[in-house]
Design a protein around this motif. Sequence first.
Motif, PDB file in Angstrom:
ATOM      1  N   ILE A 538      91.859  73.571  27.947  1.00 22.82           N
ATOM      2  CA  ILE A 538      92.334  72.125  28.423  1.00 22.82           C
ATOM      3  C   ILE A 538      91.419  71.963  29.597  1.00 22.82           C
ATOM      4  N   VAL A 539      91.181  72.757  30.492  1.00 24.72           N
ATOM      5  CA  VAL A 539      90.363  72.554  31.808  1.00 24.72           C
ATOM      6  C   VAL A 539      88.846  72.319  31.608  1.00 24.72           C
ATOM      7  N   SER A 540      88.389  73.306  30.538  1.00 26.84           N
ATOM      8  CA  SER A 540      87.048  73.381  30.219  1.00 26.84           C
ATOM      9  C   SER A 540      86.645  72.051  29.334  1.00 26.84           C
ATOM     10  N   THR A 541      85.365  71.923  29.634  1.00 26.80           N
ATOM     11  CA  THR A 541      84.980  70.546  28.488  1.00 26.80           C
ATOM     12  C   THR A 541      83.673  71.233  27.456  1.00 26.80           C
ATOM     13  N   GLU A 542      83.719  72.428  27.740  1.00 28.53           N
ATOM     14  CA  GLU A 542      82.529  73.136  26.780  1.00 28.53           C
ATOM     15  C   GLU A 542      83.471  73.588  25.456  1.00 28.53           C
ATOM     16  N   LYS A 543      82.849  73.189  24.250  1.00 29.14           N
ATOM     17  CA  LYS A 543      83.391  73.892  23.077  1.00 29.14           C
ATOM     18  C   LYS A 543      84.858  73.911  22.865  1.00 29.14           C
ATOM     19  N   GLN A 544      85.612  72.984  23.264  1.00 23.48           N
ATOM     20  CA  GLN A 544      87.019  73.130  23.292  1.00 23.48           C
ATOM     21  C   GLN A 544      87.712  73.334  21.922  1.00 23.48           C
ATOM     22  N   MET A 545      86.913  72.955  20.886  1.00 23.26           N
ATOM     23  CA  MET A 545      87.658  73.092  19.481  1.00 23.26           C
ATOM     24  C   MET A 545      87.413  74.709  19.215  1.00 23.26           C
ATOM     25  N   ILE A 546      86.311  75.346  19.645  1.00 19.34           N
ATOM     26  CA  ILE A 546      86.411  76.989  19.344  1.00 19.34           C
ATOM     27  C   ILE A 546      87.010  77.711  20.344  1.00 19.34           C
ATOM     28  N   THR A 547      87.361  77.042  21.655  1.00 19.29           N
ATOM     29  CA  THR A 547      88.049  77.944  22.800  1.00 19.29           C
ATOM     30  C   THR A 547      89.761  77.600  21.866  1.00 19.29           C
ATOM     31  N   GLY A 548      90.114  76.312  21.849  1.00 18.24           N
ATOM     32  CA  GLY A 548      91.470  76.170  21.406  1.00 18.24           C
ATOM     33  C   GLY A 548      91.796  76.677  20.136  1.00 18.24           C
ATOM     34  N   GLY A 549      90.707  77.092  19.222  1.00 18.83           N
ATOM     35  CA  GLY A 549      90.763  77.740  17.841  1.00 18.83           C
ATOM     36  C   GLY A 549      91.295  79.310  18.042  1.00 18.83           C
ATOM     37  N   PHE A 550      90.589  79.747  18.947  1.00 19.79           N
ATOM     38  CA  PHE A 550      90.694  81.121  19.362  1.00 19.79           C
ATOM     39  C   PHE A 550      92.036  81.456  20.220  1.00 19.79           C
ATOM     40  N   ALA A 551      92.446  80.502  20.931  1.00 17.09           N
ATOM     41  CA  ALA A 551      93.766  80.757  21.621  1.00 17.09           C
ATOM     42  C   ALA A 551      94.966  80.620  20.410  1.00 17.09           C
ATOM     43  N   GLY A 552      94.552  79.408  19.445  1.00 16.60           N
ATOM     44  CA  GLY A 552      95.665  79.546  18.504  1.00 16.60           C
ATOM     45  C   GLY A 552      95.961  80.520  17.659  1.00 16.60           C
ATOM     46  N   PHE A 553      94.920  81.181  17.323  1.00 20.32           N
ATOM     47  CA  PHE A 553      94.778  82.295  16.318  1.00 20.32           C
ATOM     48  C   PHE A 553      95.422  83.207  17.055  1.00 20.32           C
ATOM     49  N   LEU A 554      95.184  83.705  18.382  1.00 20.75           N
ATOM     50  CA  LEU A 554      95.729  84.753  19.195  1.00 20.75           C
ATOM     51  C   LEU A 554      97.302  84.493  19.275  1.00 20.75           C
ATOM     52  N   ILE A 555      98.031  83.540  19.425  1.00 17.41           N
ATOM     53  CA  ILE A 555      99.278  82.982  19.555  1.00 17.41           C
ATOM     54  C   ILE A 555      99.893  83.371  18.205  1.00 17.41           C
ATOM     55  N   LEU A 556      99.463  82.794  17.127  1.00 19.07           N
ATOM     56  CA  LEU A 556      99.904  82.876  16.039  1.00 19.07           C
ATOM     57  C   LEU A 556      99.802  84.376  15.283  1.00 19.07           C
ATOM     58  N   LEU A 557      99.018  85.258  15.761  1.00 27.66           N
ATOM     59  CA  LEU A 557      98.800  86.688  15.507  1.00 27.66           C
ATOM     60  C   LEU A 557      99.950  87.484  16.102  1.00 27.66           C
ATOM     61  N   GLY A 558     100.203  87.091  17.624  1.00 29.18           N
ATOM     62  CA  GLY A 558     101.333  87.773  18.250  1.00 29.18           C
ATOM     63  C   GLY A 558     102.575  87.463  17.544  1.00 29.18           C
ATOM     64  N   VAL A 559     102.801  85.974  17.099  1.00 27.52           N
ATOM     65  CA  VAL A 559     104.009  85.786  16.609  1.00 27.52           C
ATOM     66  C   VAL A 559     104.414  86.357  15.456  1.00 27.52           C
ATOM     67  N   ALA A 560     103.302  86.686  14.531  1.00 28.72           N
ATOM     68  CA  ALA A 560     103.345  87.243  13.172  1.00 28.72           C
ATOM     69  C   ALA A 560     103.748  88.805  13.401  1.00 28.72           C
ATOM     70  N   ILE A 561     103.289  89.294  14.690  1.00 26.37           N
ATOM     71  CA  ILE A 561     103.625  90.837  14.888  1.00 26.37           C
ATOM     72  C   ILE A 561     105.027  90.687  15.237  1.00 26.37           C
ATOM     73  N   LEU A 562     105.691  90.038  16.174  1.00 24.01           N
ATOM     74  CA  LEU A 562     106.927  89.985  16.366  1.00 24.01           C
ATOM     75  C   LEU A 562     107.886  89.524  15.176  1.00 24.01           C
ATOM     76  N   ALA A 563     107.490  88.717  14.484  1.00 27.58           N
ATOM     77  CA  ALA A 563     108.290  88.526  13.211  1.00 27.58           C
ATOM     78  C   ALA A 563     108.436  89.593  12.297  1.00 27.58           C
ATOM     79  N   GLY A 564     107.397  90.229  11.920  1.00 20.36           N
ATOM     80  CA  GLY A 564     107.346  91.773  11.321  1.00 20.36           C
ATOM     81  C   GLY A 564     108.079  92.673  11.823  1.00 20.36           C
ATOM     82  N   ILE A 565     108.152  92.781  13.317  1.00 19.35           N
ATOM     83  CA  ILE A 565     108.932  93.721  13.843  1.00 19.35           C
ATOM     84  C   ILE A 565     110.437  93.362  13.604  1.00 19.35           C
ATOM     85  N   ARG A 566     110.733  92.387  13.704  1.00 15.47           N
ATOM     86  CA  ARG A 566     112.329  91.900  13.542  1.00 15.47           C
ATOM     87  C   ARG A 566     112.563  91.983  12.007  1.00 15.47           C
TER      88      ARG A 566
END
Length: 575
Positions: A538-566
């Motif tokens: 959000i702060v950076s103006t450089e390659k926001q799509m790449i950075t945002g996609g990277f962030a989204g993948f990590l968040i989804l991965l963490g949520v998936a791991i928690l769902a698997g544990i549950r």
Amino acid sequence: MDSIDIGVFIVYLVALVGMGSMFSRMKNAKDMFAAGGKSPWWLSGLSSFMTTFSAGTFVIWGGIAYRYGLVGVSILVMIGISAMFVGYFLAKKWKSYGYDSAAEFLNDRFGKSLVRFYTFLQGIVGLFTMGGAVYALAVVVTALFPLSEGHLLADPATGHFSVTIASLIICFLVIAIAFGGGLWAVLVTDALQFIILTVSVLIVVPLIITKIGGPMEMINTAPPGFFNLVHGEFTWYFLMGWGVVFFFKIGGEWAYVQRFVCVPTARDAVKSTYLFGILYIVSPLIWMLPPMAYRWIDPNADYEQAYVLASQAVLPSGMLGLMIAAMCSATASMATTQLNVFAGAFTTEIYQRIFRPDARDNELVRAGRIFTFLLGVLIIAGALIIPRMGTYTGYILASVAILTGPLVLPTIWGLYSRKTGLKTAWIVTIFSIVVGLVVKLGFQTDGWLAELQTLSYLTTMVQANERVTEIVVGTAVPLLLLFVAELGIGRKNKGWEKVQAKKQQAFEVADTAPSILPAKICAWSTIIVGIMIALISIVSTEKQMITGGFAGFLILLGVAILAGIRKKGEQHALN
């Protein structure tokens, strides 16, 4: 690196130490040095991968890939093949004996004198060598930290952040992680680093391939032999020998044995080693593509900096800082592994057995932390001294090839042989080390054996095949000695009977359930890192799509791991 990268770099490393401190309330030495036998198999496998991966990937193999091409991939794949064989032949064997460490097994199988020798020699040499790994990565990383002229933290010769200060910072990071949380901290931080580095490099690969004009441009304009599986001194004979060396290294080196015994069952030990092997077979091409491709961007770069320069060329602000922090902490993970292993050996085999046989659990934990700090000084010494001894790449290739066999083959042989005893193990170890050092030093250009005319043919052969000679001497000599001893000994060794009794006792003990805490910590840590990268995008103006996609993948991965544990917890509740 800009201010955003530096901020991410600092926050990540501080958070890594904090995550390790979550395991500071350990009750006994088994918790500190064997994770209480409750490590999930996948965590052990990822940790083994990262232990081998670390500095070697970025500095040694990345440099080889930059200079010679696909041979860097070939070398790493051989490590994966070796791990698969270890999983089939040795991992289950180690776990079945019921010991918490290789040192404990050796004490019963061969005797305390050999254990103490191995503890001192492997501990001192291994941790000192880790200092070299720290220094090598510090050289690479500081290239991204230019400072103003006359800055207090700058190296006057380069104008960048001081390599010595960077090395000391990484060393203290290593000590802090291992001191606070023991093996649990090492395992969990390894898993987080695996996630961050893997996702990062999966982004770097397409970006850098696109930057140089696409894969066909790379293939059509590559230097001659760049896509050959062998090159120069890295021949087919070297690759086969390298695979043999790593079979023995993974199968008998204390850091890897620790991964076999920290899981609940023998089956888990096999699964973790197979995971380790599969990762090293399928992923090297992906990991080596960035330094290979960087040759098209700057063919005259420092080859040991190729990996980090490739990342710098394509990654946006924030992600570069995260990538470099993960590189540093991955190298730190290799050192924390060794530090934890040998702090455990000094605690149980020296402190407890010699000085305090009746020491209580809390006393052993305190002693383990003291040894962790004291042995950490060896890493610092290596970081300051090894740079003055020659290239780190050459030092690692030679030391692994020459010393692995003498120091681990008697141990592996003892897993199967009923007759081999203390005397044989001593002779094989000492004689093999001496022969290896004589051949390595004596046949060099200015060596004392190279001056003898009667050995001129042998001198020429050794100098022309330096890497293969190191491997042959380091493995063939101890193997031959052990085989001859096996044929000449006529009775069963008492140490064999002792470990068999221990094995029977371990068989009668119920299996321990793996802990779910590491998965929870990895999941939440991944989510937090993802949120941090999302804020950066959000702060950076450089390659926001790449950075945002990277962030989204990590968040989804963490949520998936928690769902698997549950889900797994609900299944256990129903059962």
